[in-house]
Each structure stands twice: as structure tokens, then as C-alpha cells.
Design a protein around this motif. Sequence first.
Motif, PDB file in Angstrom:
ATOM      1  N   PHE A 114     -11.677  -3.774   6.571  1.00 48.19           N
ATOM      2  CA  PHE A 114     -12.329  -2.460   6.547  1.00 48.19           C
ATOM      3  C   PHE A 114     -13.664  -2.548   5.823  1.00 48.19           C
ATOM      4  O   PHE A 114     -13.779  -3.162   4.769  1.00 48.19           O
ATOM      5  CB  PHE A 114     -11.422  -1.457   5.852  1.00 48.19           C
ATOM      6  CG  PHE A 114     -12.001  -0.076   5.733  1.00 48.19           C
ATOM      7  CD1 PHE A 114     -11.966   0.795   6.794  1.00 48.19           C
ATOM      8  CD2 PHE A 114     -12.587   0.342   4.548  1.00 48.19           C
ATOM      9  CE1 PHE A 114     -12.504   2.072   6.693  1.00 48.19           C
ATOM     10  CE2 PHE A 114     -13.125   1.615   4.422  1.00 48.19           C
ATOM     11  CZ  PHE A 114     -13.078   2.476   5.500  1.00 48.19           C
ATOM     12  N   LYS A 156      -0.174  -5.131   3.343  1.00 46.63           N
ATOM     13  CA  LYS A 156      -1.465  -5.334   3.997  1.00 46.63           C
ATOM     14  C   LYS A 156      -2.148  -6.571   3.438  1.00 46.63           C
ATOM     15  O   LYS A 156      -1.920  -6.963   2.291  1.00 46.63           O
ATOM     16  CB  LYS A 156      -2.361  -4.112   3.780  1.00 46.63           C
ATOM     17  CG  LYS A 156      -2.768  -3.894   2.329  1.00 46.63           C
ATOM     18  CD  LYS A 156      -3.696  -2.714   2.184  1.00 46.63           C
ATOM     19  CE  LYS A 156      -4.220  -2.600   0.745  1.00 46.63           C
ATOM     20  NZ  LYS A 156      -5.061  -3.738   0.359  1.00 46.63           N
ATOM     21  N   GLU A 178      -7.849  -3.536   9.251  1.00 42.42           N
ATOM     22  CA  GLU A 178      -8.115  -4.914   8.857  1.00 42.42           C
ATOM     23  C   GLU A 178      -9.616  -5.103   8.639  1.00 42.42           C
ATOM     24  O   GLU A 178     -10.430  -4.631   9.429  1.00 42.42           O
ATOM     25  CB  GLU A 178      -7.619  -5.881   9.933  1.00 42.42           C
ATOM     26  CG  GLU A 178      -6.126  -5.829  10.169  1.00 42.42           C
ATOM     27  CD  GLU A 178      -5.696  -6.863  11.186  1.00 42.42           C
ATOM     28  OE1 GLU A 178      -5.822  -8.073  10.899  1.00 42.42           O
ATOM     29  OE2 GLU A 178      -5.233  -6.456  12.267  1.00 42.42           O
ATOM     30  N   VAL A 188      -4.600   2.251   8.013  1.00 41.04           N
ATOM     31  CA  VAL A 188      -5.002   1.010   7.352  1.00 41.04           C
ATOM     32  C   VAL A 188      -5.723   0.146   8.384  1.00 41.04           C
ATOM     33  O   VAL A 188      -5.215  -0.064   9.493  1.00 41.04           O
ATOM     34  CB  VAL A 188      -3.782   0.266   6.785  1.00 41.04           C
ATOM     35  CG1 VAL A 188      -4.222  -1.049   6.142  1.00 41.04           C
ATOM     36  CG2 VAL A 188      -3.064   1.125   5.761  1.00 41.04           C
ATOM     37  N   ASN A 223       0.857  -1.185   0.000  1.00 37.09           N
ATOM     38  CA  ASN A 223       0.000   0.000   0.000  1.00 37.09           C
ATOM     39  C   ASN A 223       0.893   1.236   0.000  1.00 37.09           C
ATOM     40  O   ASN A 223       1.686   1.443   0.925  1.00 37.09           O
ATOM     41  CB  ASN A 223      -0.909   0.003   1.239  1.00 37.09           C
ATOM     42  CG  ASN A 223      -1.808   1.218   1.280  1.00 37.09           C
ATOM     43  OD1 ASN A 223      -1.481   2.218   1.894  1.00 37.09           O
ATOM     44  ND2 ASN A 223      -2.957   1.122   0.634  1.00 37.09           N
ATOM     45  N   SER A 268      -8.055  -8.036   2.734  1.00 35.97           N
ATOM     46  CA  SER A 268      -9.263  -7.395   3.261  1.00 35.97           C
ATOM     47  C   SER A 268      -8.989  -6.039   3.897  1.00 35.97           C
ATOM     48  O   SER A 268      -9.929  -5.318   4.234  1.00 35.97           O
ATOM     49  CB  SER A 268      -9.917  -8.304   4.306  1.00 35.97           C
ATOM     50  OG  SER A 268      -9.032  -8.534   5.389  1.00 35.97           O
ATOM     51  N   ARG A 314      -7.670  -2.064   4.145  1.00 34.45           N
ATOM     52  CA  ARG A 314      -7.772  -0.927   3.242  1.00 34.45           C
ATOM     53  C   ARG A 314      -7.317   0.341   3.949  1.00 34.45           C
ATOM     54  O   ARG A 314      -7.549   0.517   5.148  1.00 34.45           O
ATOM     55  CB  ARG A 314      -9.219  -0.764   2.761  1.00 34.45           C
ATOM     56  CG  ARG A 314      -9.445   0.444   1.858  1.00 34.45           C
ATOM     57  CD  ARG A 314     -10.901   0.589   1.497  1.00 34.45           C
ATOM     58  NE  ARG A 314     -11.196   1.897   0.928  1.00 34.45           N
ATOM     59  CZ  ARG A 314     -12.407   2.347   0.670  1.00 34.45           C
ATOM     60  NH1 ARG A 314     -13.451   1.588   0.922  1.00 34.45           N
ATOM     61  NH2 ARG A 314     -12.590   3.553   0.172  1.00 34.45           N
ATOM     62  N   TYR A 315      -6.671   1.206   3.178  1.00 33.84           N
ATOM     63  CA  TYR A 315      -6.282   2.518   3.702  1.00 33.84           C
ATOM     64  C   TYR A 315      -7.444   3.490   3.533  1.00 33.84           C
ATOM     65  O   TYR A 315      -8.020   3.599   2.448  1.00 33.84           O
ATOM     66  CB  TYR A 315      -5.058   3.047   2.957  1.00 33.84           C
ATOM     67  CG  TYR A 315      -4.722   4.489   3.278  1.00 33.84           C
ATOM     68  CD1 TYR A 315      -4.042   4.826   4.442  1.00 33.84           C
ATOM     69  CD2 TYR A 315      -5.111   5.519   2.416  1.00 33.84           C
ATOM     70  CE1 TYR A 315      -3.740   6.142   4.739  1.00 33.84           C
ATOM     71  CE2 TYR A 315      -4.815   6.843   2.701  1.00 33.84           C
ATOM     72  CZ  TYR A 315      -4.132   7.145   3.866  1.00 33.84           C
ATOM     73  OH  TYR A 315      -3.838   8.457   4.155  1.00 33.84           O
ATOM     74  N   ASP A 316      -7.787   4.190   4.634  1.00 34.44           N
ATOM     75  CA  ASP A 316      -8.848   5.183   4.570  1.00 34.44           C
ATOM     76  C   ASP A 316      -8.241   6.575   4.735  1.00 34.44           C
ATOM     77  O   ASP A 316      -7.560   6.836   5.736  1.00 34.44           O
ATOM     78  CB  ASP A 316      -9.878   4.955   5.679  1.00 34.44           C
ATOM     79  CG  ASP A 316     -10.970   6.012   5.652  1.00 34.44           C
ATOM     80  OD1 ASP A 316     -11.784   5.981   4.720  1.00 34.44           O
ATOM     81  OD2 ASP A 316     -10.971   6.874   6.554  1.00 34.44           O
ATOM     82  N   HIS A 330     -16.388   0.519   6.200  1.00 34.02           N
ATOM     83  CA  HIS A 330     -16.658   1.897   5.796  1.00 34.02           C
ATOM     84  C   HIS A 330     -16.371   2.817   6.978  1.00 34.02           C
ATOM     85  O   HIS A 330     -16.068   2.355   8.082  1.00 34.02           O
ATOM     86  CB  HIS A 330     -18.110   2.067   5.336  1.00 34.02           C
ATOM     87  CG  HIS A 330     -19.113   1.960   6.443  1.00 34.02           C
ATOM     88  ND1 HIS A 330     -19.445   0.758   7.039  1.00 34.02           N
ATOM     89  CD2 HIS A 330     -19.859   2.911   7.073  1.00 34.02           C
ATOM     90  CE1 HIS A 330     -20.351   0.963   7.987  1.00 34.02           C
ATOM     91  NE2 HIS A 330     -20.614   2.262   8.037  1.00 34.02           N
TER      92      HIS A 330
END
Length: 236
Positions: free
Chosen positions: A187, A170, A185, A183, A163, A173, A175-177, A189
Motif C-alpha cells: 500500500f 498481513k 499489498e 488491506v 491486523n 508491506s 496496510r489497512y486503509d 496511499h
Amino acid sequence: LADETKRREDEMMEVAMRTASEEVGLDENVPAKPAALEYATGTRSFPGSEGGDVCDPAFGRIVCTRCCGHIGNMVVLVRDRRGRPKVVAGPYWTMLVLVTLPLTVLGPLLVAILWCARLHVAIQITYALLVISVATALLATALRDPGLLIRHATAPAETWTWNDQAQTFKPPSARYDPWCDCVFEQFDHVCPWTGTAIAKNNLRSFRTFVGLIQILAYYTAAVFLLGALHVADRQR
């Protein structure tokens, strides 16, 4: 005399070396402090935010800059001995405090105090328990670590990907927000109503909160209807 002086110097040197070795041994027996955990965060501030609104995440960070720590844009209130966040709020904590809590907890409490008193005690107890359950589910969602990912310089498994925003490997599943600047695990929303991200650790409590808040809304409507009927009966 020279031999005696040399012998005493040798004895003093031996004692000093023995003392030093004992001190080293004591230092070796002392457990080393655990290394500080480094979480996978980016370097961005809130995108497109000027912090003009009290429910804006940038405003919330400005308020908490001096009194709380941060992991990305997450506000850390309590840590354990290893440095892991035990109580952590999201970037929209001001919306949680100023909007969600008054609507979902304080409002129903006023209904329970002022309106339910006219109804049967069983209805009062049920309504109070429902309000407490909603508040518990909401706080369990809003003040729990959603699933912050620790930074990984190497991939623990072949399925992990790199990432760029957080400079870490990562799992699929995760995601960086950009709003939380972390980041997570599993994620799902970011929910402004709860003030935080919804991910691995608080997804179940979030679903519980959503279900309970719907039940509370219908129950509140029923309480108002029953209360109105009770008042109408007494006026006859």
C-alpha cells in the motif's frame, strides 16, 4: 414361486445399488466449485462521513449499493469465474467521474478539436495521442484491483503480522486503509483524484499517469501559445 420372487427382488436390489454407485461416481467426476474468496476487509463505514457531497465516498457507495458488489468500500464492477475483481473502482469514484476525467480528458479533447485544428497536422496527432495515453493510464489506475489482500487466518511466514481492523495476518508491506476498508499489498496511499487506493497492482500505472499529465499540461500551454501566434499572424 417364493424362490423366484426372492430372486427377482435380489436382482432389482442389485440393479438399484449399481445405479446408485454410478451416480455417485458421476458426482465425484464433476469438478467441485471453487470456494468463494474472502478478502481482508474491516467492519467500519466511512469515518466521519455523512454523504452530503456528491464527491464524498459515502454518497458514491449509496449510488452503487443496488447495482454493484462491494469489497469493503471498493466498488466491484466485474468479477472473474473465481470471484476475483477484474474491474473495481475505489470509494472516490464520483470524484474521478465528475472532476478528474473532465479536467484531464474531456477538456484536452475540446482543445484538440477547437484549437489544434489551426495548427500543423503533426501537432494535432501528437496532442491526440498524448490525450489518449493520459486517459489510458488514468483508467488503468482507477479501474484495476490495487492489490486487495485475501484474508489469512494463519501467518504464511514469520514476517507476517496480525491486523486487528481486518482480522487477518498481513505481510509487512500491506496496510489497512479505513477509507477503502480493505488491506492492500504494498500500500502507498489513497488518491481521491483517481478515486482509489494506490498499491501493488496500480502503482506503476499511477506514476505513468502523473508523468503524462504533467507533459499534457505543458503541451496544452504550448498549443494555446502557438494557436494565439497563428491567429495573430492571420490578422496582420
